[in-house]
Design a protein around this motif. Structure first.
Motif, mmCIF file in Angstrom:
data_model
loop_
_atom_site.group_PDB
_atom_site.id
_atom_site.type_symbol
_atom_site.label_atom_id
_atom_site.label_comp_id
_atom_site.label_asym_id
_atom_site.label_seq_id
_atom_site.Cartn_x
_atom_site.Cartn_y
_atom_site.Cartn_z
ATOM 1 N N GLU A 93 0.824 -1.207 0.000
ATOM 2 C CA GLU A 93 0.000 0.000 0.000
ATOM 3 C C GLU A 93 0.863 1.264 0.000
ATOM 4 O OE1 GLU A 93 -2.339 -0.602 3.465
ATOM 5 O OE2 GLU A 93 -3.676 -2.090 2.521
ATOM 6 N N CYS A 94 2.037 1.168 0.640
ATOM 7 C CA CYS A 94 2.936 2.328 0.702
ATOM 8 C C CYS A 94 3.923 2.369 -0.456
ATOM 9 C CB CYS A 94 3.712 2.308 2.023
ATOM 10 S SG CYS A 94 2.679 2.408 3.496
ATOM 11 N N GLN A 95 3.809 1.394 -1.366
ATOM 12 C CA GLN A 95 4.731 1.319 -2.504
ATOM 13 C C GLN A 95 6.185 1.207 -2.047
ATOM 14 O OE1 GLN A 95 3.842 1.683 -6.206
ATOM 15 N NE2 GLN A 95 2.043 0.815 -5.214
ATOM 16 N N ASP A 96 6.404 0.468 -0.957
ATOM 17 C CA ASP A 96 7.754 0.286 -0.427
ATOM 18 C C ASP A 96 8.444 -0.814 -1.240
ATOM 19 O OD1 ASP A 96 10.075 -0.083 0.975
ATOM 20 O OD2 ASP A 96 9.138 -0.043 2.956
ATOM 21 N N GLN A 97 9.007 -0.428 -2.354
ATOM 22 C CA GLN A 97 9.560 -1.407 -3.287
ATOM 23 C C GLN A 97 10.805 -2.099 -2.743
ATOM 24 O OE1 GLN A 97 10.118 0.997 -6.740
ATOM 25 N NE2 GLN A 97 7.940 1.253 -7.133
ATOM 26 N N LEU A 98 11.613 -1.361 -1.980
ATOM 27 C CA LEU A 98 12.834 -1.938 -1.426
ATOM 28 C C LEU A 98 12.500 -3.053 -0.440
ATOM 29 C CD1 LEU A 98 15.929 -1.746 -1.344
ATOM 30 C CD2 LEU A 98 15.682 -0.106 0.543
ATOM 31 N N PHE A 99 11.515 -2.838 0.396
ATOM 32 C CA PHE A 99 11.100 -3.848 1.381
ATOM 33 C C PHE A 99 10.576 -5.098 0.671
ATOM 34 C CE2 PHE A 99 8.247 -5.957 4.286
ATOM 35 C CZ PHE A 99 8.864 -5.840 5.530
ATOM 36 N N ILE A 100 9.738 -4.904 -0.347
ATOM 37 C CA ILE A 100 9.180 -6.040 -1.087
ATOM 38 C C ILE A 100 10.288 -6.810 -1.792
ATOM 39 C CG2 ILE A 100 7.621 -6.704 -2.972
ATOM 40 C CD1 ILE A 100 5.983 -4.162 -2.287
ATOM 41 N N TRP A 101 11.232 -6.074 -2.351
ATOM 42 C CA TRP A 101 12.358 -6.706 -3.046
ATOM 43 C C TRP A 101 13.153 -7.604 -2.105
ATOM 44 C CZ3 TRP A 101 17.567 -4.357 -2.513
ATOM 45 C CH2 TRP A 101 18.541 -5.057 -3.242
ATOM 46 N N ILE A 159 -0.339 -15.147 -0.697
ATOM 47 C CA ILE A 159 -0.948 -15.275 -2.031
ATOM 48 C C ILE A 159 -2.345 -14.672 -2.063
ATOM 49 C CG2 ILE A 159 -1.816 -16.943 -3.725
ATOM 50 C CD1 ILE A 159 0.522 -18.781 -2.847
ATOM 51 N N VAL A 160 -3.120 -14.878 -0.981
ATOM 52 C CA VAL A 160 -4.518 -14.420 -1.013
ATOM 53 C C VAL A 160 -4.676 -12.969 -0.560
ATOM 54 C CG1 VAL A 160 -5.337 -16.765 -0.635
ATOM 55 C CG2 VAL A 160 -5.089 -15.245 1.330
ATOM 56 N N GLU A 161 -3.698 -12.442 0.176
ATOM 57 C CA GLU A 161 -3.853 -11.098 0.737
ATOM 58 C C GLU A 161 -3.154 -10.008 -0.065
ATOM 59 O OE1 GLU A 161 -5.509 -9.693 3.089
ATOM 60 O OE2 GLU A 161 -6.481 -11.433 3.982
ATOM 61 N N VAL A 162 -1.994 -10.319 -0.612
ATOM 62 C CA VAL A 162 -1.213 -9.286 -1.311
ATOM 63 C C VAL A 162 -1.768 -9.104 -2.722
ATOM 64 C CG1 VAL A 162 1.064 -8.661 -2.195
ATOM 65 C CG2 VAL A 162 0.847 -9.776 0.045
ATOM 66 N N PRO A 163 -2.160 -7.887 -3.088
ATOM 67 C CA PRO A 163 -2.737 -7.671 -4.425
ATOM 68 C C PRO A 163 -1.694 -7.842 -5.524
ATOM 69 C CG PRO A 163 -2.406 -5.567 -3.305
ATOM 70 C CD PRO A 163 -2.108 -6.639 -2.293
ATOM 71 N N LEU A 164 -2.141 -8.242 -6.698
ATOM 72 C CA LEU A 164 -1.246 -8.435 -7.839
ATOM 73 C C LEU A 164 -1.006 -7.095 -8.521
ATOM 74 C CD1 LEU A 164 0.370 -10.058 -9.842
ATOM 75 C CD2 LEU A 164 -1.762 -10.736 -10.975
ATOM 76 N N LEU A 165 0.207 -6.559 -8.313
ATOM 77 C CA LEU A 165 0.637 -5.307 -8.932
ATOM 78 C C LEU A 165 2.012 -5.535 -9.553
ATOM 79 C CD1 LEU A 165 -0.164 -2.979 -5.884
ATOM 80 C CD2 LEU A 165 -1.631 -3.370 -7.875
ATOM 81 N N ASP A 166 2.509 -4.557 -10.287
ATOM 82 C CA ASP A 166 3.849 -4.694 -10.861
ATOM 83 C C ASP A 166 4.894 -4.967 -9.786
ATOM 84 O OD1 ASP A 166 2.824 -4.324 -13.331
ATOM 85 O OD2 ASP A 166 3.811 -2.413 -13.755
ATOM 86 N N ILE A 167 4.777 -4.287 -8.655
ATOM 87 C CA ILE A 167 5.807 -4.422 -7.625
ATOM 88 C C ILE A 167 5.645 -5.690 -6.798
ATOM 89 C CG2 ILE A 167 6.230 -1.941 -7.465
ATOM 90 C CD1 ILE A 167 4.532 -1.930 -4.912
ATOM 91 N N THR A 168 4.509 -6.368 -6.877
ATOM 92 C CA THR A 168 4.305 -7.601 -6.099
ATOM 93 C C THR A 168 4.317 -8.850 -6.970
ATOM 94 O OG1 THR A 168 1.884 -7.435 -6.292
ATOM 95 C CG2 THR A 168 2.920 -6.392 -4.373
ATOM 96 N N TYR A 169 4.390 -8.670 -8.289
ATOM 97 C CA TYR A 169 4.312 -9.811 -9.216
ATOM 98 C C TYR A 169 5.349 -10.875 -8.858
ATOM 99 C CZ TYR A 169 3.756 -12.200 -13.740
ATOM 100 O OH TYR A 169 3.505 -13.132 -14.722
ATOM 101 N N SER A 170 6.588 -10.433 -8.617
ATOM 102 C CA SER A 170 7.682 -11.371 -8.415
ATOM 103 C C SER A 170 7.535 -12.154 -7.117
ATOM 104 C CB SER A 170 9.019 -10.622 -8.425
ATOM 105 O OG SER A 170 10.093 -11.527 -8.346
ATOM 106 N N TYR A 247 19.824 6.561 -0.932
ATOM 107 C CA TYR A 247 19.969 6.564 -2.385
ATOM 108 C C TYR A 247 21.201 5.775 -2.812
ATOM 109 C CZ TYR A 247 20.747 7.918 -7.168
ATOM 110 O OH TYR A 247 20.974 7.877 -8.516
ATOM 111 N N GLY A 248 22.273 5.861 -2.019
ATOM 112 C CA GLY A 248 23.476 5.109 -2.353
ATOM 113 C C GLY A 248 23.204 3.612 -2.399
ATOM 114 N N LEU A 249 22.433 3.119 -1.413
ATOM 115 C CA LEU A 249 22.074 1.693 -1.418
ATOM 116 C C LEU A 249 21.131 1.378 -2.567
ATOM 117 C CD1 LEU A 249 21.791 -1.139 -0.142
ATOM 118 C CD2 LEU A 249 19.958 -0.207 1.284
ATOM 119 N N ALA A 250 20.087 2.228 -2.702
ATOM 120 C CA ALA A 250 19.051 1.932 -3.691
ATOM 121 C C ALA A 250 19.567 2.000 -5.111
ATOM 122 C CB ALA A 250 17.881 2.909 -3.524
ATOM 123 N N SER A 251 20.373 3.004 -5.403
ATOM 124 C CA SER A 251 20.851 3.127 -6.775
ATOM 125 C C SER A 251 21.772 1.976 -7.137
ATOM 126 C CB SER A 251 21.590 4.451 -6.956
ATOM 127 O OG SER A 251 22.736 4.493 -6.104
#
Length: 629
Positions: A93-101, A159-170, A247-251
């Motif tokens: 929901e927060c679009q926390d891509q680093l955490f999901i990754w 599988i049942v709770e996390v919505p299917l989005l670009d950032i959660t597909y993997s 940013y140093g870590l993320a980039s």
């Protein structure tokens, strides 16, 4: 896999991975884990890359198996993952891509290790690998939680709770794949597994409560047919010229992040690999659904996943009648039908269609109500190589396929049950044959010609054996020939009944069958006086005689078009009471008492051959022979 790792060849030398599998225990609260799971590694999507990955992981996994009883590091890795899954939905929901990754990376590592564990040890020993944990010297052993159970339940919940989005597909793909890997113990057993810890956890408790939601989610994953999301290069942007630590870590990991999210999608794989598995989540979800729905019933309860498959309804169904089945739910039948039509080129989708038509009365009724049922067949029938087929109906194509199967079975496999089922399918359809394609009509008569030829050959052999010398023991081989003749005559009788059923019920709709019958009418003469066929031959004689007379009246040297015109007019003129009525041919399909003996090996052969990013060495596979996979 492991910090700063980007290639398979680097794994064995990666210091973080060496620490994970080494002799030193690492607390689950140690900063080491953040370093370990911040790797830039592209998940494999084809069997070749998966094979290379497993070969690289296996030595590390074997070291971990040896050291884990003392360190408990595998359990710590699992706890790190479980801790992150509790925050996945919020992170989405927060679009926390680093955490999901990082959560994805953790699960990916667990899955790679589990795949080796399952090959190297039995299920009891696997459970112990989850239970081992670090214990301080002199301390009492604390009551351990069931980490394997927790992980399975968390995977289902994810599988049942996390919505299917670009950032959660993997991570959704990885969760589905990990469940498949956990269930893959079946591959290494010839007998059908009917219990076990993993089986029990999926059939009881929290997983049981989520049955209908899991089946519904897997079905919708298949229906949506989402491709891997495209790579994105602007995930993290610097807040200032200096950038800062985050940013140093993320980039540093951005490119790897989206390689992982896209499962090696556009830009990182060859076109052929993308074409081979363009829908990884859809494919993997369907395979997991088939595996779950074909698990055996428990001693005290039926398979809940099969119950869900059998009972779900259309979202358009507004009836207030409660379902007698547990685990029922509603799904959009139109979307499901469209996906099934689009994916009939794949064996797993065809098996799903079979399962739904056979077991779910709601789906069966819906499909029969559709006016575009022909969409369930492939377009441009290039795979039918005996003849070019451009304009052909679904029914005629089905007849051609069934007849081709019968012919193949007669000359190669000689499977009695396959013969019976194919003939029963033709018989059930015969009263509803409409506008048979000329080639389908020809093949029906050609099959009868083949049977007639085989009948004459066996009859001649039986006659010769009577004239020949006695065999050993003073007996002849006549009984074998008599048995063969009996089987062939049963099949000939069935074919005559199928032709008769079509002529009796829809002669005026099938001029091509009448044409083929007249063209090969000499085939039927020898059976006219045969006691096994006299009754059924009466109608065929009537039809042949009636149309032969009309053709004689029309003159000689008739063109094909003129013959067809005479047949069409004659079909309308033939009085229906001229044809003797026979009981309608009706055969009911009944599965074997233990269908799992066939379906479980078949389903796992599909996983073995079509699973995305999964490779199993043929050595050690016991469930099915490799030549049948």
């Amino acid at each position: 896999m492991g910090a700063n790792t980007s290639q398979i060849g680097d794994l064995s030398e990666n210091q973080s991975l060496r620490a994970l599998v080494g002799t030193e225990a690492i607390s689950e609260n140690d900063p080491f884990w953040n370093q370990l799971i911040s790797f830039t590694f592209t998940s494999p999507t084809n069997s070749g890359d998966s094979k290379l990955l497993e070969e690289a992981v296996t030595p590390l996994a074997k070291i971990l198996i040896e050291n884990n009883p003392r360190t408990g590091n595998f359990g710590a890795l699992v706890r790190v993952f479980l801790g992150r899954t509790r925050e996945l939905k919020i992170s989405t929901e927060c679009q926390d891509q680093l955490f999901i990754w990082q959560a994805h990376n953790t699960l990916f590592m667990i899955r790679c290790l589990l795949k080796v564990f399952i090959r190297e040890m039995n299920e009891e020993e696997l459970c112990q690998q989850f239970e081992y944990q670090q214990r301080a010297p002199g301390s009492c052993e604390a009551e351990s939680e069931d980490l394997l159970k927790e992980m399975i339940c968390n995977l289902v919940h994810l599988i049942v709770e996390v919505p299917l989005l670009d950032i959660t597909y993997s991570i959704l793909f990885e969760a589905v794949t990990t469940l498949l890997v956990l269930l893959s113990y079946q591959l290494f057993h010839k007998e059908i597994l009917r219990d076990g810890h993993i089986y029990k956890y999926l059939m009881q408790g929290r997983c049981l409560e989520l049955t209908s939601r899991l089946v519904k989610t897997l079905l919708y994953n298949f229906i949506r047919q989402e491709k891997c999301p495209p790579p994105v290069t602007h995930i993290f942007e610097p807040q200032s010229e200096g950038g800062g630590l985050l940013y140093g870590l993320a980039s540093g990991v951005a490119s790897g992040l989206w390689n992982v999210f896209t499962l090696g999608g556009a830009g990182s794989r060859t076109g052929s690999d993308q074409e081979q598995h363009p829908l990884p989540l859809s494919t993997q979800s369907l395979l997991l659904l088939l595996v779950l729905s074909n698990l055996t019933d428990g001693p005290d309860q039926p398979n809940p996943y099969r119950q869900a498959i059998m009972s779900f309804k259309n979202t358009q169904d507004t009836s207030s009648i409660p379902s007698p089945h547990p685990h029922t739910f509603q799904i959009n039948f139109n979307s499901l039908y469209t996906a099934l039509c689009d994916q009939q080129r794949s064996d797993p989708a065809t098996l799903l269609l079979y399962t739904l038509l056979h077991q779910n009365a709601n789906v069966r009724t819906y499909v029969l109500s559709r006016t575009d049922v022909e969409n369930l067949m492939l377009k441009n029938i290039t795979w039918y190589t005996e003849r070019s087929l451009t304009e052909i109906s679904l029914g005629s194509l089905l007849i051609l396929v069934v007849i081709r199967t019968i012919q193949f079975n007669m000359t190669r496999t000689r499977d009695k049950y396959l013969h019976t089922n194919c003939l029963a399918a033709l018989a059930n359809m015969s009263a509803q044959f409409r506008c048979l394609h000329q080639y389908a009509a020809q093949r029906i008569i050609s099959l009868f010609a083949l049977l007639s030829k085989k009948h004459n050959k066996v009859l001649e052999q039986a006659t010769q054996s009577l004239r020949g010398p006695l065999g050993s023991g003073g007996s002849t081989t006549l009984p074998d020939y008599a048995q063969d003749l009996n089987v062939i005559e049963e099949v000939i009788r069935m074919m005559l009944e199928i032709i008769n059923s079509c002529l009796s019920n829809s002669l005026h709709h099938n001029p091509n069958l009448v044409y083929a019958l007249l063209y090969k009418r000499e085939l039927f003469e020898q059976f006219r006086s045969h006691p096994s066929f006299q009754d059924i031959m009466q109608n065929l004689d009537t039809v042949i005689g009636f149309f032969s007379s009309r053709l004689e009246q029309a003159g000689s040297d008739l063109s094909v078009e003129r013959v067809q015109e005479v047949i069409k007019k004659g079909a309308v003129a033939l009085p229906k009471d001229r044809l003797k009525k026979f009981p309608e041919l009706k055969f009911k399909y009944v599965e074997e008492d233990q269908p799992e003996d066939f379906f479980i090996p078949y389903v796992w052969s599909l996983v073995f051959n079509t699973g995305v990013g999964l490779h199993w060495s043929p050595q050690g596979i016991e469930l099915f022979s490799m030549d049948s996979s």
